[in-house]
Design a protein around this motif. Sequence first.
Motif, PDB file in Angstrom:
ATOM      1  N   LYS A 160      -8.569  -9.675   9.116  1.00 44.06           N
ATOM      2  CA  LYS A 160     -10.002  -9.389   9.053  1.00 44.06           C
ATOM      3  C   LYS A 160     -10.470  -9.041   7.640  1.00 44.06           C
ATOM      4  CE  LYS A 160     -10.609  -7.926  13.797  1.00 44.06           C
ATOM      5  NZ  LYS A 160     -11.188  -6.916  14.687  1.00 44.06           N
ATOM      6  N   ASN A 161      -9.562  -9.165   6.647  1.00 37.97           N
ATOM      7  CA  ASN A 161      -9.866  -8.834   5.244  1.00 37.97           C
ATOM      8  C   ASN A 161     -10.381  -7.405   5.091  1.00 37.97           C
ATOM      9  OD1 ASN A 161      -9.052 -11.213   3.972  1.00 37.97           O
ATOM     10  ND2 ASN A 161     -10.942 -12.233   4.577  1.00 37.97           N
ATOM     11  N   ILE A 162      -9.836  -6.495   5.865  1.00 38.52           N
ATOM     12  CA  ILE A 162     -10.191  -5.082   5.773  1.00 38.52           C
ATOM     13  C   ILE A 162      -9.250  -4.375   4.810  1.00 38.52           C
ATOM     14  CG2 ILE A 162     -10.321  -2.928   7.084  1.00 38.52           C
ATOM     15  CD1 ILE A 162     -11.140  -4.643   9.512  1.00 38.52           C
ATOM     16  N   LEU A 163      -8.007  -4.768   4.824  1.00 37.08           N
ATOM     17  CA  LEU A 163      -6.981  -4.172   3.972  1.00 37.08           C
ATOM     18  C   LEU A 163      -6.719  -5.101   2.793  1.00 37.08           C
ATOM     19  CD1 LEU A 163      -5.065  -1.708   3.970  1.00 37.08           C
ATOM     20  CD2 LEU A 163      -3.388  -3.126   5.109  1.00 37.08           C
ATOM     21  N   PRO A 164      -6.899  -4.618   1.545  1.00 30.45           N
ATOM     22  CA  PRO A 164      -6.682  -5.490   0.382  1.00 30.45           C
ATOM     23  C   PRO A 164      -5.207  -5.852   0.240  1.00 30.45           C
ATOM     24  CG  PRO A 164      -7.431  -3.293  -0.313  1.00 30.45           C
ATOM     25  CD  PRO A 164      -7.318  -3.276   1.167  1.00 30.45           C
ATOM     26  N   TYR A 165      -4.960  -7.109  -0.095  1.00 28.82           N
ATOM     27  CA  TYR A 165      -3.585  -7.605  -0.215  1.00 28.82           C
ATOM     28  C   TYR A 165      -3.514  -8.754  -1.208  1.00 28.82           C
ATOM     29  CZ  TYR A 165      -5.123 -11.545   2.646  1.00 28.82           C
ATOM     30  OH  TYR A 165      -5.776 -12.654   3.111  1.00 28.82           O
ATOM     31  N   SER A 166      -2.296  -9.085  -1.601  1.00 23.68           N
ATOM     32  CA  SER A 166      -2.021 -10.272  -2.402  1.00 23.68           C
ATOM     33  C   SER A 166      -1.030 -11.113  -1.616  1.00 23.68           C
ATOM     34  CB  SER A 166      -1.403  -9.902  -3.747  1.00 23.68           C
ATOM     35  OG  SER A 166      -2.307  -9.154  -4.518  1.00 23.68           O
ATOM     36  N   LYS A 167      -1.156 -12.408  -1.756  1.00 25.16           N
ATOM     37  CA  LYS A 167      -0.278 -13.312  -1.018  1.00 25.16           C
ATOM     38  C   LYS A 167       0.438 -14.219  -2.014  1.00 25.16           C
ATOM     39  CE  LYS A 167      -0.533 -15.676   3.367  1.00 25.16           C
ATOM     40  NZ  LYS A 167      -1.442 -16.227   4.375  1.00 25.16           N
ATOM     41  N   VAL A 168       1.765 -14.151  -2.029  1.00 24.26           N
ATOM     42  CA  VAL A 168       2.572 -14.922  -2.968  1.00 24.26           C
ATOM     43  C   VAL A 168       3.077 -16.181  -2.284  1.00 24.26           C
ATOM     44  CG1 VAL A 168       4.630 -14.882  -4.411  1.00 24.26           C
ATOM     45  CG2 VAL A 168       3.252 -12.825  -4.169  1.00 24.26           C
ATOM     46  N   ASN A 169       2.912 -17.314  -2.945  1.00 20.36           N
ATOM     47  CA  ASN A 169       3.364 -18.609  -2.425  1.00 20.36           C
ATOM     48  C   ASN A 169       2.859 -18.879  -1.015  1.00 20.36           C
ATOM     49  OD1 ASN A 169       4.768 -19.152  -4.787  1.00 20.36           O
ATOM     50  ND2 ASN A 169       6.618 -18.164  -4.033  1.00 20.36           N
ATOM     51  N   ASN A 170       1.686 -18.361  -0.733  1.00 19.35           N
ATOM     52  CA  ASN A 170       1.060 -18.559   0.577  1.00 19.35           C
ATOM     53  C   ASN A 170       1.933 -18.066   1.731  1.00 19.35           C
ATOM     54  OD1 ASN A 170      -1.399 -19.216   1.568  1.00 19.35           O
ATOM     55  ND2 ASN A 170      -0.955 -21.365   1.891  1.00 19.35           N
ATOM     56  N   ARG A 171       2.819 -17.092   1.464  1.00 16.27           N
ATOM     57  CA  ARG A 171       3.727 -16.597   2.495  1.00 16.27           C
ATOM     58  C   ARG A 171       3.800 -15.071   2.539  1.00 16.27           C
ATOM     59  NH1 ARG A 171       9.440 -19.335   2.831  1.00 16.27           N
ATOM     60  NH2 ARG A 171       9.315 -18.373   4.855  1.00 16.27           N
ATOM     61  N   THR A 172       4.286 -14.481   1.467  1.00 13.60           N
ATOM     62  CA  THR A 172       4.618 -13.066   1.463  1.00 13.60           C
ATOM     63  C   THR A 172       3.411 -12.221   1.074  1.00 13.60           C
ATOM     64  OG1 THR A 172       6.846 -13.688   0.762  1.00 13.60           O
ATOM     65  CG2 THR A 172       6.256 -11.375   0.592  1.00 13.60           C
ATOM     66  N   LEU A 173       3.154 -11.194   1.870  1.00 12.11           N
ATOM     67  CA  LEU A 173       2.041 -10.284   1.592  1.00 12.11           C
ATOM     68  C   LEU A 173       2.532  -9.081   0.801  1.00 12.11           C
ATOM     69  CD1 LEU A 173       0.362 -10.185   5.112  1.00 12.11           C
ATOM     70  CD2 LEU A 173      -0.417 -11.446   3.109  1.00 12.11           C
ATOM     71  N   PHE A 174       1.737  -8.693  -0.194  1.00  8.59           N
ATOM     72  CA  PHE A 174       2.024  -7.500  -0.975  1.00  8.59           C
ATOM     73  C   PHE A 174       0.760  -6.655  -1.061  1.00  8.59           C
ATOM     74  CE2 PHE A 174       5.255 -10.435  -2.552  1.00  8.59           C
ATOM     75  CZ  PHE A 174       6.384  -9.649  -2.423  1.00  8.59           C
ATOM     76  N   PHE A 175       0.961  -5.349  -1.160  1.00  7.45           N
ATOM     77  CA  PHE A 175      -0.141  -4.397  -1.189  1.00  7.45           C
ATOM     78  C   PHE A 175       0.094  -3.401  -2.316  1.00  7.45           C
ATOM     79  CE2 PHE A 175       0.906  -5.781   3.040  1.00  7.45           C
ATOM     80  CZ  PHE A 175      -0.294  -6.113   3.612  1.00  7.45           C
ATOM     81  N   GLU A 176      -0.978  -2.999  -2.998  1.00  6.27           N
ATOM     82  CA  GLU A 176      -0.872  -1.953  -4.014  1.00  6.27           C
ATOM     83  C   GLU A 176      -0.982  -0.599  -3.329  1.00  6.27           C
ATOM     84  OE1 GLU A 176      -3.177  -2.175  -7.614  1.00  6.27           O
ATOM     85  OE2 GLU A 176      -3.369  -4.344  -7.353  1.00  6.27           O
ATOM     86  N   LYS A 177      -0.077   0.293  -3.677  1.00  6.25           N
ATOM     87  CA  LYS A 177      -0.064   1.630  -3.075  1.00  6.25           C
ATOM     88  C   LYS A 177      -1.399   2.327  -3.272  1.00  6.25           C
ATOM     89  CE  LYS A 177       2.475   5.997  -3.063  1.00  6.25           C
ATOM     90  NZ  LYS A 177       1.494   6.975  -3.489  1.00  6.25           N
ATOM     91  N   SER A 178      -1.976   2.218  -4.468  1.00 11.21           N
ATOM     92  CA  SER A 178      -3.246   2.886  -4.748  1.00 11.21           C
ATOM     93  C   SER A 178      -4.366   2.357  -3.845  1.00 11.21           C
ATOM     94  CB  SER A 178      -3.625   2.721  -6.213  1.00 11.21           C
ATOM     95  OG  SER A 178      -3.772   1.354  -6.532  1.00 11.21           O
TER      96      SER A 178
END
Length: 94
Positions: free
Chosen positions: A47-65
């Motif tokens: 729902k694009n509520i939680l900010p994230y980055s997506k690497v190689n269209n597979r793995t999700l990463f999130f900044e702690k801050s």
Amino acid sequence: MESNLIIQKLTQLEKLIIGTNKQIFTVDDVVNYTGFSKSYVYKLVHKNILPYSKVNNRTLFFEKSEIDSFLLQNKSKSISQIEKEAITYINSKK
């Protein structure tokens, strides 16, 4: 039986301690850090509520801050904070 519970709790503590030192989280890190279920984290991402980055269209990463900001975004003020703001407002209008 009891020793399994102790081992499980120690494992959870270890993950939490290690996770709080990281600045970049995986989905599992977010689950351990927030206590949210994995499905809820994916729902927030979908729902694009939680900010994230997506690497190689597979793995999700999130900044702690950003996770911290998300967790604290609907902060409620205490009565004393509201009273202080009211006094400041009233004094500024004199």
